[in-house]
Scaffold this motif. Structure first.
Motif, PDB file in Angstrom:
ATOM      1  N   LEU A 614      32.109  40.279 105.579  1.00 17.02           N
ATOM      2  CA  LEU A 614      31.086  39.480 104.902  1.00 17.02           C
ATOM      3  C   LEU A 614      30.234  38.649 105.866  1.00 17.02           C
ATOM      4  O   LEU A 614      29.220  38.083 105.462  1.00 17.02           O
ATOM      5  CB  LEU A 614      31.740  38.562 103.865  1.00 17.02           C
ATOM      6  N   HIS A 675      20.378  22.903 103.368  1.00 19.65           N
ATOM      7  CA  HIS A 675      21.819  22.832 103.581  1.00 19.65           C
ATOM      8  C   HIS A 675      22.209  22.042 104.820  1.00 19.65           C
ATOM      9  O   HIS A 675      21.695  22.289 105.902  1.00 19.65           O
ATOM     10  CB  HIS A 675      22.394  24.240 103.704  1.00 19.65           C
ATOM     11  N   MET A 736      25.128  34.781 107.658  1.00 20.72           N
ATOM     12  CA  MET A 736      25.958  36.001 107.559  1.00 20.72           C
ATOM     13  C   MET A 736      25.143  37.278 107.722  1.00 20.72           C
ATOM     14  O   MET A 736      25.603  38.247 108.297  1.00 20.72           O
ATOM     15  CB  MET A 736      26.693  36.002 106.226  1.00 20.72           C
ATOM     16  N   ILE A 742      22.212  42.810 109.124  1.00 20.61           N
ATOM     17  CA  ILE A 742      21.538  43.422 107.977  1.00 20.61           C
ATOM     18  C   ILE A 742      20.391  42.532 107.491  1.00 20.61           C
ATOM     19  O   ILE A 742      19.883  42.704 106.394  1.00 20.61           O
ATOM     20  CB  ILE A 742      22.520  43.704 106.817  1.00 20.61           C
TER      21      ILE A 742
ATOM     22  N   ARG B 146      15.219  34.564 100.104  1.00 22.74           N
ATOM     23  CA  ARG B 146      16.619  34.779 100.501  1.00 22.74           C
ATOM     24  C   ARG B 146      17.573  34.695  99.314  1.00 22.74           C
ATOM     25  O   ARG B 146      18.554  35.426  99.253  1.00 22.74           O
ATOM     26  CB  ARG B 146      17.005  33.718 101.539  1.00 22.74           C
ATOM     27  N   ILE B 147      17.305  33.785  98.393  1.00 27.71           N
ATOM     28  CA  ILE B 147      18.258  33.538  97.305  1.00 27.71           C
ATOM     29  C   ILE B 147      17.888  34.321  96.036  1.00 27.71           C
ATOM     30  O   ILE B 147      18.433  34.063  94.975  1.00 27.71           O
ATOM     31  CB  ILE B 147      18.329  32.021  96.977  1.00 27.71           C
ATOM     32  N   LEU B 229      34.872  35.847  93.763  1.00 26.08           N
ATOM     33  CA  LEU B 229      34.395  35.694  95.139  1.00 26.08           C
ATOM     34  C   LEU B 229      32.967  35.171  95.103  1.00 26.08           C
ATOM     35  O   LEU B 229      32.100  35.761  94.460  1.00 26.08           O
ATOM     36  CB  LEU B 229      34.437  37.041  95.869  1.00 26.08           C
ATOM     37  N   VAL B 231      29.974  34.281  97.616  1.00 27.43           N
ATOM     38  CA  VAL B 231      29.457  34.336  98.983  1.00 27.43           C
ATOM     39  C   VAL B 231      28.211  33.476  99.048  1.00 27.43           C
ATOM     40  O   VAL B 231      27.274  33.672  98.275  1.00 27.43           O
ATOM     41  CB  VAL B 231      29.126  35.787  99.399  1.00 27.43           C
ATOM     42  N   ARG B 232      28.220  32.508  99.959  1.00 27.54           N
ATOM     43  CA  ARG B 232      27.123  31.542 100.013  1.00 27.54           C
ATOM     44  C   ARG B 232      26.959  31.031 101.430  1.00 27.54           C
ATOM     45  O   ARG B 232      27.788  31.284 102.284  1.00 27.54           O
ATOM     46  CB  ARG B 232      27.404  30.389  99.047  1.00 27.54           C
ATOM     47  N   ASP B 233      25.903  30.277 101.638  1.00 27.03           N
ATOM     48  CA  ASP B 233      25.567  29.843 102.998  1.00 27.03           C
ATOM     49  C   ASP B 233      26.356  28.635 103.480  1.00 27.03           C
ATOM     50  O   ASP B 233      26.185  28.194 104.593  1.00 27.03           O
ATOM     51  CB  ASP B 233      24.064  29.571 103.105  1.00 27.03           C
ATOM     52  N   LEU B 241      24.831  33.499  96.971  1.00 28.80           N
ATOM     53  CA  LEU B 241      23.932  34.579  97.389  1.00 28.80           C
ATOM     54  C   LEU B 241      24.345  35.815  96.601  1.00 28.80           C
ATOM     55  O   LEU B 241      23.525  36.536  96.053  1.00 28.80           O
ATOM     56  CB  LEU B 241      24.066  34.829  98.894  1.00 28.80           C
ATOM     57  N   THR B 307      16.928  41.330 101.174  1.00 24.28           N
ATOM     58  CA  THR B 307      17.343  42.732 101.223  1.00 24.28           C
ATOM     59  C   THR B 307      18.804  42.878 101.648  1.00 24.28           C
ATOM     60  O   THR B 307      19.514  43.777 101.174  1.00 24.28           O
ATOM     61  CB  THR B 307      16.402  43.512 102.167  1.00 24.28           C
ATOM     62  N   PHE B 308      19.241  41.966 102.510  1.00 22.70           N
ATOM     63  CA  PHE B 308      20.635  42.022 102.971  1.00 22.70           C
ATOM     64  C   PHE B 308      21.632  41.928 101.831  1.00 22.70           C
ATOM     65  O   PHE B 308      22.776  42.355 101.947  1.00 22.70           O
ATOM     66  CB  PHE B 308      20.912  40.899 103.981  1.00 22.70           C
ATOM     67  N   GLU B 311      23.570  45.313 100.629  1.00 22.63           N
ATOM     68  CA  GLU B 311      24.803  45.695 101.340  1.00 22.63           C
ATOM     69  C   GLU B 311      25.882  44.616 101.150  1.00 22.63           C
ATOM     70  O   GLU B 311      27.059  44.934 100.948  1.00 22.63           O
ATOM     71  CB  GLU B 311      24.497  45.898 102.832  1.00 22.63           C
ATOM     72  N   LEU B 312      25.458  43.358 101.193  1.00 22.12           N
ATOM     73  CA  LEU B 312      26.423  42.267 101.040  1.00 22.12           C
ATOM     74  C   LEU B 312      27.124  42.344  99.685  1.00 22.12           C
ATOM     75  O   LEU B 312      28.341  42.145  99.584  1.00 22.12           O
ATOM     76  CB  LEU B 312      25.720  40.910 101.191  1.00 22.12           C
ATOM     77  N   ARG B 315      29.805  44.974  99.693  1.00 22.68           N
ATOM     78  CA  ARG B 315      30.997  44.504 100.423  1.00 22.68           C
ATOM     79  C   ARG B 315      31.753  43.448  99.617  1.00 22.68           C
ATOM     80  O   ARG B 315      32.984  43.392  99.654  1.00 22.68           O
ATOM     81  CB  ARG B 315      30.573  43.912 101.765  1.00 22.68           C
ATOM     82  N   ALA B 316      30.982  42.632  98.927  1.00 24.10           N
ATOM     83  CA  ALA B 316      31.620  41.570  98.138  1.00 24.10           C
ATOM     84  C   ALA B 316      32.417  42.158  96.982  1.00 24.10           C
ATOM     85  O   ALA B 316      33.508  41.677  96.656  1.00 24.10           O
ATOM     86  CB  ALA B 316      30.561  40.598  97.620  1.00 24.10           C
ATOM     87  N   ARG B 319      35.602  43.513  98.447  1.00 25.42           N
ATOM     88  CA  ARG B 319      36.504  42.425  98.803  1.00 25.42           C
ATOM     89  C   ARG B 319      37.129  41.781  97.561  1.00 25.42           C
ATOM     90  O   ARG B 319      38.332  41.532  97.510  1.00 25.42           O
ATOM     91  CB  ARG B 319      35.751  41.374  99.634  1.00 25.42           C
TER      92      ARG B 319
END
Lengths: 752, 331
Positions: A614, A675, A736, A742, B146-147, B229, B231-233, B241, B307-308, B311-312, B315-316, B319
């Motif tokens: 991740l 952030h 990440m 990516i 991004r978000i 799960l 996934v965040r910054d 995200l 765009t990421f 794929e993220l 994977r998430a 996971r």
């Protein structure tokens, strides 16, 4: 001596006032008949205001005035009148001056009403129409517009190259090239900017959030044509500033404008969104090229930086110069240029320039160490700079080797495996990184006043600021120790233009500058007391040598005969003196300054754990070993370093003001989307202060700790991320998507 | 902030009547989102109907054998409720992944469903946003995104729904009970929120005068192998995200039933029952999870900054399902 306070972990003397709420911050001051101002922010990046319709706001009962460029007049035409002490070269922004819009978020109107809620509501009824013009806010797209950074801003020095770095680079056995980028950042102190201005009998009293009451007095006096003596600025407590309070911000102008016009006290505060509408840490692009010989000696350093500034001022900071002093290298080529964009002028932000430059040079050093297949710490030691090669001067002191040694030992650096991706726990890749930091140990002239009363109580004052760093506490310690008083008998006061002049609070120079003045003035009082002791007939020291007199816990005694003593209180009583008042000035020693370079240093070791799938990076451990001369108070100093490390983690992994170039506007203007770390992001942080004795830098031997804690952190983390993953993320923050390679909009990462 | 009138309703009927009487009125419960939006001039309700006094603050057994969550139970009380923890651990975990303790103490279950997007442009009245001001345009498509969403977007809006709780509710087949001027009705959770289409100003299919009174949870076998799960910054207090609510009902290592819902990727919690169903009877393995993830992301489109996430998200999902698998082992 019992009254030894310097070097002791004294708890904050203002702690009780802060936790019980009796410490008043600028927005806490309430005055009878006070009005409230609310600022209307502009929505375009560039153009003209065609019209402002204030009728809706003005029609509300309780709204007194809506100030706009159309009804504000009589203020100076020349922009030089708007220059403050920290202004870079150029023409400062003049609020409500004319119809021109020069950046997004520019204040275009001030609504003043009987209540805050009414002012805020009325502000929503002000309608502004604009004629938009083309603008550009993208540094990357305007690199062809760059120009040499001019000198003129306080503390800025142009970079100096030496040797022939191009040739050395071409011929070297090992080399690296990389480009590094930082996003913009805003200071975002918890406390919002706020000003209360009171105009009474031809005198102006202003409660403000600032890092320099004198700077605000100077600015307001010049802008509004008032004598400085008629302008009093008061700022006893500041809830964080980090550089944002070095320059007067526009709410100060607004509050004073309204108070003078309406002849009533006016309070104006900024919203969190408006905290994104003045100075920021600028976006910076850096190119690094380093080369070394086969034994790991640096052959050349080439470092260039391009930073954004506004169209109206040349904000400069020292970014690349550090590459000339950090390591031993005969061939150094440095370049620093600016690009003017349609935005507000950046402003100093904790460790301005150094934190930017250090991330790049320290990442580059790491990259070259891998080329050489050398341990990155050994590589740094190999190229250790014993003297300042740029100025060809020795350092007044430099215990950086001790920082490396003690830091590495605490961290367990020798257990590090050298290859990337060589340490893991399940799906967590582990990486260890190191980086170096340096900062200037400045001292500026400062004045302080001491008033010793017959009750034995001492009040020392100086017009400095405590932005949460511990100025109140360390000055109290210095005064108590210098005069041999119990600390509870000493009160230090600050943040008022009625007090003696102190420099702007920033750059890590307050401890040295104001500290020297406090020590000096207390020693003057001591001299007077000694004289009194030997001149007063009923004194036990009458007609003896003043050399043998010592001060401890408010008692004057003979160094050889402790039975011979008198309290300060009794001495003043028998001498018939009610109080002793002294004012004195301290400043840097110009000869020492000419002969030596004064720097503080740090070595930062970081451990990261990176989720292999991740890309999530967690900083699990940081050791920050600091050499900053005498540590006046290990407790407050440690807090400074902890704060610096936390902010370094923020810079490395999270923090960025996101500019939308379609609008020329920062978009994540709230603490939900801007952030900074939360508790869960912060794990073990160890602070080490190495022993560093320095009699040259200043009388107290202190170097300041405000900046040094943040400088090396982002580099150490970036290097640890590479060690963990084998991916070199050169653009901050390291998110990440960059780690996983990516990120569609950011391809500046390389994997081994 | 605008000027508004205010009334505290004493029962559901009064609340529903009060909101009918005022044009542009909104219900207010915890106010954790609405008040922010009002202060930023994003929402300007002319009237607020306060529903905090209504008798909707209980968690009760329902006829189906599941639990019914009152609309005014706070997120914190729901997450820490023993019955919820035992019978719907996925919901507990999802709620606790959201916001901060302070916000969860104020925020209510009903209000959580009505959270508005965190799109930067929606929050800034100086910019174009079709959700805030229909017809003004979408700044995010070519802006900072991004978000933003990668699934179910339209040319008019790429905003996401920010809730964590709703992702779990979607996975658990919750139903929302609503009272309005035309009486009561029940809405399947999957039909509660909308995709933006050409009406991005509408977040959901609940009309102005309707009040959410409770949320029904059907009986669930997803009590052991579940994972949420996020996934965040940063590690806490950030919107997802990508988030994944994953639940497995297993017989040995064979999937008896499976739920996968995603947050942070679309204008509503993203779930595809037909994809889940196609894995019933298959082995719970990383390979199958990855294949499922690929199918879940079919049709995903990125806009540069986000765009990421495509794929993220895959994977998430893998996971989260693997963690769900593991979490059963620990019990």
């Amino acid at each position: 001596m019992k009254t030894q306070y310097i070097g002791k972990p004294v708890s904050r003397v203002d702690g009780l006032a802060k936790v019980t709420g009796s410490a008043k911050y600028s927005a806490d001051f309430k005055v009878e008949g006070m009005l409230y101002g609310y600022i209307v922010s502009g929505s375009i990046a560039k153009g003209r205001i065609i019209s402002i319709d204030t009728s809706g706001a003005m029609s509300l009962k309780g709204v007194l005035q809506v100030f706009t460029h159309e009804n504000v007049s009589g203020l100076p035409w020349f922009s030089i009148k708007y220059k403050d002490m920290d202004a870079p070269t150029g023409s400062p922004f003049r609020p409500l001056h004319d119809d021109k819009i020069i950046y997004s978020g520019q204040p275009v109107a001030l609504v003043v009403a009987e209540t805050f809620e009414l002012a805020r509501y009325a502000a929503s009824l002000v309608h502004v129409s604009y004629q938009e013009e083309d603008f550009t806010t993208d540094l990357v797209k305007n690199m062809d517009q760059s120009y040499k950074a001019p000198v003129g801003k306080l503390g800025y020095v142009s970079p100096k190259s030496r040797g022939n770095a191009d040739e050395a680079f071409d011929q070297a056995a090992f080399k690296m090239s990389g480009s590094y980028q930082h996003g913009a950042e805003h200071h975002n102190p918890m406390e919002l900017f706020s000003t209360t201005a009171i105009w009474e009998n031809g005198k102006l009293t202003v409660y403000d959030k600032t890092q320099g009451v004198s700077n605000c007095q100077f600015y307001i006096g010049n802008v509004f044509g008032l004598a400085y003596k008629d302008v009093r600025i008061i700022s006893p407590y500041v809830g964080g500033a980090f550089g944002s309070g070095l320059r007067p911000q526009y709410q100060l102008f607004m509050a004073v404008l309204a108070a003078l016009e309406l002849k009533r006290p006016v309070k104006v505060g900024l919203t969190r969104q408006q905290m994104f509408t003045f100075g920021h840490r600028p976006v910076t692009l850096q190119q690094l090229q380093l080369s070394a010989s086969t034994d790991g000696s640096l052959e050349s350093i080439k470092h260039e930086a391009f930073s954004e500034t506004s169209r109206f001022e040349n904000y400069t900071e020292i970014i690349v110069n550090w590459s000339g002093t950090m390591y031993n290298c005969d061939n150094v080529k440095l370049k620093y240029e600016l690009v003017g964009l349609d935005m507000y002028t950046p402003v100093d932000m904790r460790a301005p320039g150094a934190v930017t430059g250090a991330h790049a040079i320290e990442s580059a050093m790491d990259e070259l160490a891998y080329e050489l297949k050398m341990d990155p710490l050994i590589f740094r030691l190999k190229n250790y700079a014993d003297e300042d090669q740029t100025e060809e001067k020795p350092f007044s002191s430099k215990e950086l080797i001790a920082c490396y040694r003690e830091g590495a030992e605490k961290f367990g650096w020798t257990k590090r495996s050298i290859g990337p991706r060589s340490m893991r726990e399940g799906n967590q890749l582990i990486g260890w990184g190191v980086a170096t930091a340096a900062w200037d140990a400045f001292q500026a002239p400062a004045r302080a006043k001491a008033l010793l009363s017959i009750d034995g109580k001492l009040i020392v004052s100086s017009g400095t600021s405590d932005i949460g760093t511990g100025t109140y506490t360390i000055m109290t310690q210095i005064a108590a120790e210098s005069l041999g008083l119990k600390i509870e008998d000493v009160t230090f006061k600050l943040g008022d233009t009625n007090m003696p002049l102190a420099p702007l609070e920033g750059g890590s120079w307050t401890a040295a500058s104001v500290g020297a003045a406090v020590k000096g003035v207390c020693e003057d009082v001591k001299k007077k007391l000694k004289k009194m002791a030997v001149k007063t007939k009923t004194s036990p020291f009458y007609d003896t040598s003043s050399k043998d007199i010592v001060f401890d816990s408010g008692i004057i005694s003979d160094v050889n005969d402790s039975s011979k003593s008198i309290s300060i209180v009794d001495l003043m009583r028998i001498a018939g003196v009610n109080s002793i008042e002294e004012t004195s000035t301290s400043g840097p020693n110009p000869i020492n300054k000419m002969k030596y370079t004064f720097n503080s240093h740090a070595a930062v070791f970081a451990e990261v754990k990176v989720d292999e799938d991740l890309g999530i990076v967690r900083v699990t451990r940081v050791v920050c070993a600091v050499a900053a001369g005498k540590i006046l108070n290990p407790k407050t100093a440690r807090s400074q370093i902890l704060g610096g490390v936390v902010w370094g983690i923020s810079k490395a992994l999270e923090e960025e003001s996101k500019m939308d170039h379609q609008y020329g506007r920062f978009m994540n203007h709230n603490l939900s989307e801007y952030h900074v770390p939360v508790n869960k992001d912060i794990n073990d942080i160890e602070v080490i202060f190495v022993e560093e004795k320095d009699d040259i830098v200043n009388p107290l031997g202190v170097k300041g700790v405000g900046e040094i804690g943040i400088i090396g952190v982002a580099g150490a983390i970036a290097n640890a991320v590479f060690h963990a993953t084998g991916v070199r993320v050169r653009n901050l923050p390291i998110t990440m998507d960059k780690v996983l390679q990516i990120a569609e909009d950011d391809k500046n990462q390389v994997a081994v | 902030m605008n000027s508004f009138s205010y009334n505290k309703a004493h029962d559901v009927a009064e609340a529903v009547a009060d909101i009918q009487e005022h044009e542009g009125a909104r219900f207010i419960a915890g106010g954790t989102n609405l008040l922010d939006l009002m202060k930023e001039n994003v929402m300007k309700p002319a009237h607020l109907t306060d529903i905090n006094r209504l008798d909707l603050a209980d968690i009760k057994e329902n006829e189906e054998g599941g639990l019914t969550l009152g609309a005014l139970v706070t997120n914190a009380d729901t997450a820490w409720n023993e019955r919820v923890e035992q019978r719907y651990p996925l919901l507990s975990k999802a709620i606790l992944a959201g916001a901060s303790p302070q916000l969860r103490n104020m925020a209510t279950n009903g209000g959580n469903l009505f959270q508005r997007t965190r799109c930067y442009y929606f929050y800034d009245t100086a910019t174009a946003c079709n959700k805030r001001e229909p017809g003004s345009g979408c700044s995010a498509i070519n802006g900072i995104n991004r978000i933003h969403a990668i699934l179910g977007t339209s040319e008019h809006c790429i905003a996401t729904h920010p809730s964590d709780m709703c992702v779990a509710l979607a996975a658990l087949d919750a139903k929302v009970n609503v009272t309005g001027p035309n009486g009561d009705r029940t809405v399947e959770f999957g039909d509660f929120h909308r995709l933006p289409g050409n009406t991005p100003h509408l977040d959901n299919n609940i009309s102005q005068g309707e009040l959410v009174t409770s949320i029904d949870l059907p009986p669930s076998n997803f009590t052991k192998n579940v994972f949420y799960l996020k996934v965040r910054d940063r590690q806490s207090y950030a919107f997802a995200l990508v988030s994944v609510a994953a639940a497995l009902d297993l017989e040995g290592d064979v999937i008896k039933d499976i739920r996968v819902a995603m947050g942070g990727v679309a204008h509503k919690p993203w779930r595809r029952r037909e994809v889940e169903e196609s894995y019933i009877g298959k082995v719970a393995s990383t390979e199958n999870f990855r294949a499922l993830a690929e199918t879940m992301l079919t049709g995903a489109v990125g806009f540069g900054g986000n765009t990421f996430k495509i794929e993220l998200a895959k994977r998430a999902i893998v996971r989260a399902l693997n963690e769900a698998l593991k979490s059963g082992e620990n019990l």
